[in-house]
Motif scaffolding. Structure first.
Motif, PDB file in Angstrom:
ATOM      1  N   SER A   1     -11.727   4.049 -10.605  1.00  0.00           N
ATOM      2  CA  SER A   1     -11.361   4.552  -9.216  1.00  0.00           C
ATOM      3  C   SER A   1      -9.586   4.420  -9.161  1.00  0.00           C
ATOM      4  O   SER A   1      -9.055   5.479  -8.850  1.00  0.00           O
ATOM      5  CB  SER A   1     -11.481   3.238  -8.409  1.00  0.00           C
ATOM      6  OG  SER A   1     -12.966   2.841  -8.251  1.00  0.00           O
ATOM      7  N   LEU A   2      -8.804   3.677  -9.933  1.00  0.00           N
ATOM      8  CA  LEU A   2      -7.517   3.847 -10.159  1.00  0.00           C
ATOM      9  C   LEU A   2      -7.051   4.819 -10.783  1.00  0.00           C
ATOM     10  O   LEU A   2      -6.177   5.728 -10.358  1.00  0.00           O
ATOM     11  CB  LEU A   2      -6.915   2.532 -10.456  1.00  0.00           C
ATOM     12  CG  LEU A   2      -7.116   1.079  -9.783  1.00  0.00           C
ATOM     13  CD1 LEU A   2      -6.547  -0.001 -10.537  1.00  0.00           C
ATOM     14  CD2 LEU A   2      -6.480   1.413  -8.350  1.00  0.00           C
TER      15      LEU A   2
ATOM     16  N   THR B   1       0.805  -1.185   0.030  1.00  0.00           N
ATOM     17  CA  THR B   1      -0.010   0.022  -0.074  1.00  0.00           C
ATOM     18  C   THR B   1       0.769   1.513   0.127  1.00  0.00           C
ATOM     19  O   THR B   1       1.857   1.251   0.476  1.00  0.00           O
ATOM     20  CB  THR B   1      -0.960  -0.013   1.386  1.00  0.00           C
ATOM     21  OG1 THR B   1      -0.165   0.265   2.352  1.00  0.00           O
ATOM     22  CG2 THR B   1      -2.002  -1.088   1.370  1.00  0.00           C
TER      23      THR B   1
ATOM     24  N   PHE C   1      -9.366  -6.987  -9.235  1.00  0.00           N
ATOM     25  CA  PHE C   1      -9.124  -6.588  -7.705  1.00  0.00           C
ATOM     26  C   PHE C   1      -7.737  -7.158  -7.340  1.00  0.00           C
ATOM     27  O   PHE C   1      -7.365  -8.212  -7.796  1.00  0.00           O
ATOM     28  CB  PHE C   1     -10.123  -7.071  -7.248  1.00  0.00           C
ATOM     29  CG  PHE C   1     -11.594  -6.073  -7.185  1.00  0.00           C
ATOM     30  CD1 PHE C   1     -11.727  -5.029  -6.525  1.00  0.00           C
ATOM     31  CD2 PHE C   1     -12.274  -6.690  -8.049  1.00  0.00           C
ATOM     32  CE1 PHE C   1     -12.514  -4.113  -6.765  1.00  0.00           C
ATOM     33  CE2 PHE C   1     -13.598  -5.609  -8.300  1.00  0.00           C
ATOM     34  CZ  PHE C   1     -13.394  -4.393  -7.495  1.00  0.00           C
TER      35      PHE C   1
ATOM     36  N   LEU D   1      -8.392   0.421  -0.305  1.00  0.00           N
ATOM     37  CA  LEU D   1      -9.700   0.885  -0.712  1.00  0.00           C
ATOM     38  C   LEU D   1     -10.514  -0.652  -0.464  1.00  0.00           C
ATOM     39  O   LEU D   1     -10.027  -1.428  -1.248  1.00  0.00           O
ATOM     40  CB  LEU D   1     -10.040   1.419  -2.087  1.00  0.00           C
ATOM     41  CG  LEU D   1      -9.398   2.572  -2.465  1.00  0.00           C
ATOM     42  CD1 LEU D   1      -9.836   3.042  -3.867  1.00  0.00           C
ATOM     43  CD2 LEU D   1      -9.707   3.665  -1.436  1.00  0.00           C
ATOM     44  N   TRP D   2     -11.266  -0.637   0.304  1.00  0.00           N
ATOM     45  CA  TRP D   2     -12.040  -2.067   0.571  1.00  0.00           C
ATOM     46  C   TRP D   2     -13.330  -1.842   0.094  1.00  0.00           C
ATOM     47  O   TRP D   2     -14.291  -1.117   0.934  1.00  0.00           O
ATOM     48  CB  TRP D   2     -12.193  -1.984   2.175  1.00  0.00           C
ATOM     49  CG  TRP D   2     -12.143  -3.644   2.663  1.00  0.00           C
ATOM     50  CD1 TRP D   2     -13.280  -4.375   2.250  1.00  0.00           C
ATOM     51  CD2 TRP D   2     -11.226  -4.396   3.499  1.00  0.00           C
ATOM     52  NE1 TRP D   2     -12.849  -5.722   3.009  1.00  0.00           N
ATOM     53  CE2 TRP D   2     -11.761  -5.511   3.471  1.00  0.00           C
ATOM     54  CE3 TRP D   2     -10.072  -4.096   4.216  1.00  0.00           C
ATOM     55  CZ2 TRP D   2     -11.187  -6.704   4.358  1.00  0.00           C
ATOM     56  CZ3 TRP D   2      -9.321  -4.966   4.753  1.00  0.00           C
ATOM     57  CH2 TRP D   2      -9.911  -6.548   5.155  1.00  0.00           C
ATOM     58  N   PHE D   3     -13.653  -2.379  -1.115  1.00  0.00           N
ATOM     59  CA  PHE D   3     -14.752  -2.360  -1.629  1.00  0.00           C
ATOM     60  C   PHE D   3     -15.888  -2.839  -1.007  1.00  0.00           C
ATOM     61  O   PHE D   3     -15.791  -4.022  -0.563  1.00  0.00           O
ATOM     62  CB  PHE D   3     -14.757  -2.678  -3.005  1.00  0.00           C
ATOM     63  CG  PHE D   3     -14.009  -1.890  -4.198  1.00  0.00           C
ATOM     64  CD1 PHE D   3     -14.496  -1.051  -5.088  1.00  0.00           C
ATOM     65  CD2 PHE D   3     -12.764  -1.569  -4.052  1.00  0.00           C
ATOM     66  CE1 PHE D   3     -13.978  -0.040  -5.936  1.00  0.00           C
ATOM     67  CE2 PHE D   3     -11.962  -0.747  -4.788  1.00  0.00           C
ATOM     68  CZ  PHE D   3     -12.606  -0.021  -5.739  1.00  0.00           C
TER      69      PHE D   3
ATOM     70  N   LEU E   1     -13.585  -0.496 -11.098  1.00  0.00           N
ATOM     71  CA  LEU E   1     -12.187  -0.621 -10.437  1.00  0.00           C
ATOM     72  C   LEU E   1     -11.086   0.289 -11.411  1.00  0.00           C
ATOM     73  O   LEU E   1     -10.160   1.077 -10.770  1.00  0.00           O
ATOM     74  CB  LEU E   1     -11.627  -2.050 -10.560  1.00  0.00           C
ATOM     75  CG  LEU E   1     -10.158  -2.158  -9.973  1.00  0.00           C
ATOM     76  CD1 LEU E   1     -10.074  -1.652  -8.754  1.00  0.00           C
ATOM     77  CD2 LEU E   1      -9.692  -3.679 -10.275  1.00  0.00           C
TER      78      LEU E   1
ATOM     79  N   ALA F   1     -11.026   7.198  -4.138  1.00  0.00           N
ATOM     80  CA  ALA F   1     -10.125   6.912  -4.653  1.00  0.00           C
ATOM     81  C   ALA F   1      -9.049   8.150  -4.574  1.00  0.00           C
ATOM     82  O   ALA F   1      -7.926   8.387  -4.347  1.00  0.00           O
ATOM     83  CB  ALA F   1      -9.943   5.945  -5.821  1.00  0.00           C
TER      84      ALA F   1
ATOM     85  N   TYR G   1     -16.842   5.654  -5.263  1.00  0.00           N
ATOM     86  CA  TYR G   1     -15.497   5.186  -5.327  1.00  0.00           C
ATOM     87  C   TYR G   1     -14.556   6.010  -6.238  1.00  0.00           C
ATOM     88  O   TYR G   1     -13.356   6.011  -5.749  1.00  0.00           O
ATOM     89  CB  TYR G   1     -15.465   3.700  -6.095  1.00  0.00           C
ATOM     90  CG  TYR G   1     -16.044   2.941  -4.869  1.00  0.00           C
ATOM     91  CD1 TYR G   1     -15.302   2.448  -3.893  1.00  0.00           C
ATOM     92  CD2 TYR G   1     -17.307   2.286  -4.881  1.00  0.00           C
ATOM     93  CE1 TYR G   1     -15.699   1.703  -2.942  1.00  0.00           C
ATOM     94  CE2 TYR G   1     -17.840   1.463  -3.878  1.00  0.00           C
ATOM     95  CZ  TYR G   1     -17.165   1.054  -2.903  1.00  0.00           C
ATOM     96  OH  TYR G   1     -17.487   0.386  -1.801  1.00  0.00           O
TER      97      TYR G   1
ATOM     98  N   CYS H   1      -6.918  -2.778  -3.701  1.00  0.00           N
ATOM     99  CA  CYS H   1      -8.216  -2.853  -3.591  1.00  0.00           C
ATOM    100  C   CYS H   1      -8.632  -4.123  -3.439  1.00  0.00           C
ATOM    101  O   CYS H   1      -8.444  -4.991  -4.216  1.00  0.00           O
ATOM    102  CB  CYS H   1      -8.581  -2.397  -5.058  1.00  0.00           C
ATOM    103  SG  CYS H   1      -8.103  -0.638  -5.742  1.00  0.00           S
TER     104      CYS H   1
END
Length: 449
Positions: free
Chosen positions: A120-121, A46, A201, A85-87, A117, A78, A74, A136
């Motif tokens: 978000s990234l 991370t 993910f 990030l815990w979806f 995803l 992000a 999200y 993620c």
């Protein structure tokens, strides 16, 4: 226990004085450098030690895909700079959805999860720089006794619980889910994990908290058969499912568990609780489970406590204002925060090699970074996670990391309105800080009730 009170601290010194007065173990420090620590989790890393916890928006589409509101949420999370990030909870079977708009990953809507995803990234890179790539995790769930796939209660129970059956709509003659049905369900978790890997993910979480199905099985003292009774049987489903997921995905995914280490629920229906006083944690079994999970390759755990559907939701999320019609908690919110910190610290100390994500920070408002830094520096937790705070203040991590403080006018005020929207059947967000979007939803839900 001290009387409940609202947050009323203007300075860190005032907060420290109250902590000392209550004699609760909450440490605060001025140096926020620990929040910038990179964390190694499996083969991943991370960019910092702050996390957004899985908070449902109840805004997916009918077939379980993310909607534009989901994408918006999200992207904001992000761009806010958290390293993890815990979806949110994503059902593995349609009948296990907690509401008609809960996410449900399947082959048909997989492209939408890939896009979620990806967007978000991209938001994270655009906001934080090209070298910022949050880890993620997708949370996989079956809502068990809280299943409402079509808006009406359709509970699936592991056993009868006299404290929870009535509110969940469980009839006395309802049969618990069978051992054979549980074994079939394991395959659905494997399918969902494979789809999560295909979507891109970094890992999956087998949600085992807040008395949803996997959490309920951990406390199945009164259940008969291979998944109930003694400890080895009660943890069997989770461990077997982890093993099957690992066999299917190999080392390509981080395996995670969000665990209620103690659920503040009366024995013999409670997990991780003192037999005489269910608000007192007894972590012998949760620590034993954590050790077994670590042996099976689980490298990440988010620790929670309590059951927000039972009579002490403050054990899970300390607040200033309860839900409409609910009671004021019998303890000061700082005592609730201290309990969450203590439980998390004990779990982290039991297995230092597992990256533990803590909770309970949002009530501390603009001072949450001082507690998070102290806990990380003291090895009481690996990462600090926030839930409601991310709804209210999605860029909390960026402000802590780049400015060194949080804006007191942007923080969560622990008013429970984001939860009230959910209880009223609406789409969830911050009524106070994101009022243009969510205040009308809140008002419509209140009017309908």
């Amino acid at each position: 226990m001290a009387p409940h009170a609202r947050f009323n601290f203007k300075t860190l010194a005032e907060l420290k004085a109250k902590i000392a007065e209550l004699e609760v173990e909450i440490k605060l420090q001025d140096d926020l450098a620990p929040l910038s620590r990179r964390v190694r989790i499996g083969d991943q890393e991370t960019p910092n030690s702050l996390a957004v916890l899985p908070m449902e928006g109840c805004d997916g589409t009918e077939d379980g895909a993310p909607s534009e509101l989901t994408f918006r949420r999200y992207r904001r999370f992000a761009a806010g700079g958290a390293g993890l990030l815990w979806f949110e909870a994503t059902a593995v079977v349609p009948e296990g959805r907690a509401n008609p708009r809960q996410l449900h990953i399947n082959r048909r809507n997989l492209p939408a999860f890939k896009e979620l995803l990806h967007d978000s990234l991209e938001a994270a890179r655009h906001s934080m720089g090209s070298d910022h790539r949050p880890l993620c995790i997708l949370q996989l769930t079956h809502s068990g006794r809280y299943s409402k796939p079509f808006g009406q209660q359709q509970p699936v129970i592991a056993y009868h619980d006299p404290y929870l059956d009535g509110p969940a709509g469980v009839t006395p003659d309802q049969a618990p889910i069978t051992d054979a049905e549980l074994e079939q369900l394991q395959a659905r978790y494997v399918e969902a994990a494979l789809l999560a890997r295909e979507a891109g993910f970094d890992g999956v979480d087998l949600k085992s908290c807040h008395r949803y199905l996997l959490s309920e099985l951990l406390a199945a003292h009164t259940r008969h058969g291979k998944y109930g009774g003694e400890f080895a049987n009660r943890v069997r489903f989770l461990l077997e499912t982890i093993a099957r997921v690992r066999a299917a995905v190999g080392d390509e995914l981080v395996l995670a568990v969000r665990l209620s280490a103690c659920d503040a629920h009366p024995y013999p229906y409670g997990w991780g609780v003192d037999r005489e006083d269910c608000t007192r944690p007894d972590l012998r079994e949760p620590k034993q489970l954590l050790h077994l999970l670590q042996q099976q390759g689980v490298s990440l755990m988010a620790v929670s406590a309590g059951n927000p559907y039972y009579n002490r939701p403050d054990v899970t999320r300390p607040f200033d204002t309860p839900l409409v019609g609910a009671a004021i908690p019998p303890e000061h919110p700082l005592e609730s925060v201290a309990r969450l910190f203590s439980v998390t610290r004990e779990m982290q100390m039991a297995e230092p090699e597992v990256a533990i994500v803590g909770s309970g920070y949002s009530w501390l408002r603009q001072f949450l970074g001082h507690a998070a830094a102290a806990n990380i520096a003291g090895r009481a937790v690996t990462l600090a996670g926030v839930g409601r705070e991310a709804f209210a203040y999605p860029d909390f991590a960026r402000d802590l990391l780049t400015r060194g403080y949080l804006d007191a006018h942007k923080v969560c005020i622990a008013c429970s309105r984001c939860t009230q929207i959910m209880r009223d059947g609406g789409k969830t967000g911050c009524v106070i800080r994101d009022a243009d979007l969510y205040l009308p939803i809140y008002k419509a839900g209140r009017a309908s009730k």
